[in-house]
Design a protein around this motif. Structure first.
Motif, PDB file in Angstrom:
ATOM      1  N   ASP A 185       0.862  -1.184   0.000  1.00 53.17           N
ATOM      2  CA  ASP A 185       0.000   0.000   0.000  1.00 53.17           C
ATOM      3  C   ASP A 185       0.894   1.228   0.000  1.00 53.17           C
ATOM      4  O   ASP A 185       1.741   1.391   0.864  1.00 53.17           O
ATOM      5  N   THR A 186       0.718   2.096  -0.989  1.00 46.61           N
ATOM      6  CA  THR A 186       1.557   3.298  -1.102  1.00 46.61           C
ATOM      7  C   THR A 186       0.784   4.565  -0.775  1.00 46.61           C
ATOM      8  O   THR A 186       1.242   5.668  -1.065  1.00 46.61           O
ATOM      9  N   SER A 187      -0.368   4.423  -0.146  1.00 43.79           N
ATOM     10  CA  SER A 187      -1.204   5.593   0.128  1.00 43.79           C
ATOM     11  C   SER A 187      -0.830   6.310   1.412  1.00 43.79           C
ATOM     12  O   SER A 187      -1.393   7.354   1.735  1.00 43.79           O
ATOM     13  N   ALA A 188       0.122   5.753   2.188  1.00 44.59           N
ATOM     14  CA  ALA A 188       0.450   6.345   3.484  1.00 44.59           C
ATOM     15  C   ALA A 188       1.023   7.752   3.346  1.00 44.59           C
ATOM     16  O   ALA A 188       0.864   8.581   4.240  1.00 44.59           O
ATOM     17  N   ALA A 189       1.685   8.019   2.229  1.00 49.33           N
ATOM     18  CA  ALA A 189       2.291   9.338   2.051  1.00 49.33           C
ATOM     19  C   ALA A 189       1.263  10.423   1.763  1.00 49.33           C
ATOM     20  O   ALA A 189       1.568  11.612   1.861  1.00 49.33           O
ATOM     21  N   LEU A 190       0.039  10.023   1.397  1.00 48.68           N
ATOM     22  CA  LEU A 190      -1.007  11.017   1.155  1.00 48.68           C
ATOM     23  C   LEU A 190      -1.352  11.730   2.456  1.00 48.68           C
ATOM     24  O   LEU A 190      -1.494  11.097   3.502  1.00 48.68           O
ATOM     25  N   ASN A 191      -1.477  13.034   2.393  1.00 48.93           N
ATOM     26  CA  ASN A 191      -1.723  13.805   3.608  1.00 48.93           C
ATOM     27  C   ASN A 191      -2.738  14.907   3.327  1.00 48.93           C
ATOM     28  O   ASN A 191      -2.368  16.067   3.096  1.00 48.93           O
ATOM     29  N   PRO A 192      -4.033  14.579   3.341  1.00 51.01           N
ATOM     30  CA  PRO A 192      -5.048  15.601   3.092  1.00 51.01           C
ATOM     31  C   PRO A 192      -5.056  16.653   4.194  1.00 51.01           C
ATOM     32  O   PRO A 192      -4.579  16.396   5.306  1.00 51.01           O
ATOM     33  N   PRO A 193      -5.582  17.835   3.902  1.00 51.06           N
ATOM     34  CA  PRO A 193      -5.608  18.907   4.908  1.00 51.06           C
ATOM     35  C   PRO A 193      -6.394  18.493   6.146  1.00 51.06           C
ATOM     36  O   PRO A 193      -7.294  17.654   6.098  1.00 51.06           O
ATOM     37  N   CYS A 194      -6.043  19.096   7.275  1.00 48.96           N
ATOM     38  CA  CYS A 194      -6.751  18.827   8.524  1.00 48.96           C
ATOM     39  C   CYS A 194      -8.200  19.305   8.428  1.00 48.96           C
ATOM     40  O   CYS A 194      -8.497  20.297   7.746  1.00 48.96           O
ATOM     41  N   LEU A 195      -9.083  18.618   9.111  1.00 48.13           N
ATOM     42  CA  LEU A 195     -10.513  18.949   9.044  1.00 48.13           C
ATOM     43  C   LEU A 195     -10.855  20.249   9.735  1.00 48.13           C
ATOM     44  O   LEU A 195     -11.609  21.067   9.214  1.00 48.13           O
TER      45      LEU A 195
END
Length: 494
Positions: A43-53
């Motif tokens: 799984d390579t999605s760990a680097a994704l970092n969406p903005p804080c809510l």
């Protein structure tokens, strides 16, 4: 002179132990980098970092993209993703409350102080990742030191204590102690807390054990050591010393200390209730909010991860039971061996320990301060003492026989009465891991239990059980290799 030599010997062993602990962390780091470079992560999605809510910034500062920052951010896998997200954004979602706040606090502290100058170079998130690795590895090294010190007090044998600590340095859950997981902090504060308890600094012990409950939920079980201590002290005050007021003091003090140890975890549950339930209508509330005792942690574990009594007993989970079987087998063998050697302690909850045993360790059994432990470093000294004095009468012969019986192998070291409360704690943890939790987690869940390493140390040193010592080292080596291979590439391990 003897005390000075003994202290010097322990200091040298601590120095060597620190070198082994550092080497073990470097070995895990090397294997992780090796496997990561040879295999493609699942799984390579760990680097994704969406903005804080809730408190995202319009223009996040120091968004740096270079090889170092990408390597650090891509190394974040499994629960490390949650810990980093909580550090950066706080508790945004209900399921994130399953991760207690001590590790995110230390990551935030390090990334905004010690490593703050690196933020313009590699970015804030990469600095948080680096801080998480530093915190976990540093806490592990300190935990190894405290395990050695605790073992010296309990086993009264510096060589056995050193062996046990070395096994801990290369334990089968090593990958988690070098990752952004709470295992290292829990081990540090739980083992260190018990060490301070046995050293007579009760207030420091309570603080450390309370912090262990801020790292992992099972930290509240460490209040059991205080309960054990209180039970035996109150019995001595009431029935042996006939001092009712002193017994009441002991009970009240023990109760308050247990409350202090459990308070951080309870406060965190109240914090979750305030954020997720307070000020909402009944229709808007989650089911756990309406409970008579609204326990957020239990709900999350059951609802999101399917944790519960016998819920994991499914045929498809057989591989996970096999994965956990070595650590559970070691735990069961250590408990059964102790039970066969000291059945009277299990029947009496430790009350049938001899008076000498009760006074051998500060705080566990007796109201009196402990006699300084006579740490065994060499057999020559004991033989010399025997030659110096021979029994001169039948009375002396009787005393000598009694002393020899009290120092027999089955009553010392791992089989001493001092180990009993640790065995009870291990039994409770192992039972919970097998019947309630995801059983594969047992490898890291039990990895901070000192009796496992004391028992392993006794097997490794015994010529009669040399093959078991070989199996223990093979087990540790295999799980270090397997753990660094699977875990670092986002494949299931434990």
């Amino acid at each position: 002179m003897a005390i000075s030599m003994e202290s010097s010997s322990k200091s040298r062993k601590e120095t060597v132990l620190i070198k082994y602990a550092i080497f073990s962390r470097l070995l895990v780091l090397f294997l992780t980098i090796l496997w990561r470079s040879l295999l493609q992560p699942y799984d390579t999605s760990a680097a994704l970092n969406p903005p804080c809510l809730y408190h995202k910034e319009d223009s996040p500062p120091f968004l740096v993209a270079n090889a170092t920052s990408r390597s650090l951010e891509n190394s974040v896998v499994w629960d490390s993703v949650y810990f980093l997200r909580i550090t950066e954004c706080g508790y945004e979602y209900e399921q994130t409350y399953a991760f207690l706040p001590l590790l995110p606090f230390f990551i935030s502290l390090f990334s905004r102080t010690v490593f703050a100058p690196l933020v313009p170079l590699i970015g804030l998130r990469a600095v948080m990742v680096l801080s998480g690795y530093i915190v976990s590895n540093l806490a592990f090294i300190l935990a190894a030191i405290y395990l050695f010190r605790l073992s010296v007090i309990i086993l009264k044998d510096s060589e056995a204590s050193f062996r046990a600590s070395i096994v801990f340095c290369f334990n089968p859950a090593s990958i988690f102690y070098s990752s952004i997981y709470s295992e290292s902090l829990y081990a540090l504060f739980s083992i260190g807390g018990v060490y301070h308890l046995l050293s007579g600094t009760s207030n420091v012990a309570v603080l450390w054990l309370a912090l262990s409950g801020c790292a992992r939920s099972n930290g509240v079980l460490n209040a059991g050591y205080i309960c054990f201590q209180t039970m035996h002290r109150a019995y001595e005050a009431l029935y042996q010393k006939r001092r009712t007021y002193l017994a009441m003091q002991v009970l009240v003090a023990g109760f308050l200390r247990c409350v202090c140890i459990c308070l951080p975890f309870v406060a965190f549950q109240a914090y979750g209730y305030y954020n997720l339930c307070h000020g909402r209508t009944l229709d808007e509330m989650r089911p756990w909010c309406k409970g008579r005792i609204p326990l957020l942690y239990n709900f999350i574990q059951s609802h999101y991860w399917g944790v519960g009594f016998l819920k994991y007993f499914q045929f498809k989970q057989l591989p996970n039971f096999l994965l956990a079987s070595p650590i559970l087998s070691l735990a069961v063998c250590s408990i059964m061996s102790y039970m066969k050697s000291r059945p009277e302690l299990f029947i009496s909850l430790g009350f049938q320990a001899t008076e000498k045993e009760k006074r051998s360790v500060a705080g566990l059994y007796s109201l009196k301060d402990a006699v300084k432990p006579n740490v065994k470093t060499s057999t020559n000294e004991g033989n010399r003492d025997i030659r110096q004095r021979k029994p001169s009468s039948k009375k002396d012969v009787t005393v000598t026989k009694v002393a020899a019986a009290s120092n027999s192998p089955e009553k010392s070291g791992y089989f001493s009465a001092d180990v009993f409360p640790f065995i009870v704690h291990l039994g409770l943890m192992a039972t919970t891991a097998f019947f309630i939790m995801h059983v594969q987690v047992a490898t890291r869940f039990l990895s901070a239990s000192p009796p496992l390493y004391w028992f392993a140390s006794s097997l490794i040193a015994s010529p009669e059980h040399s093959k078991w010592g070989y199996l223990i080292w093979s087990y540790c080596a295999a799980y270090i290799l397997l753990g660094t291979l699977l875990f670092s590439n986002f494949y299931p391990f434990t």
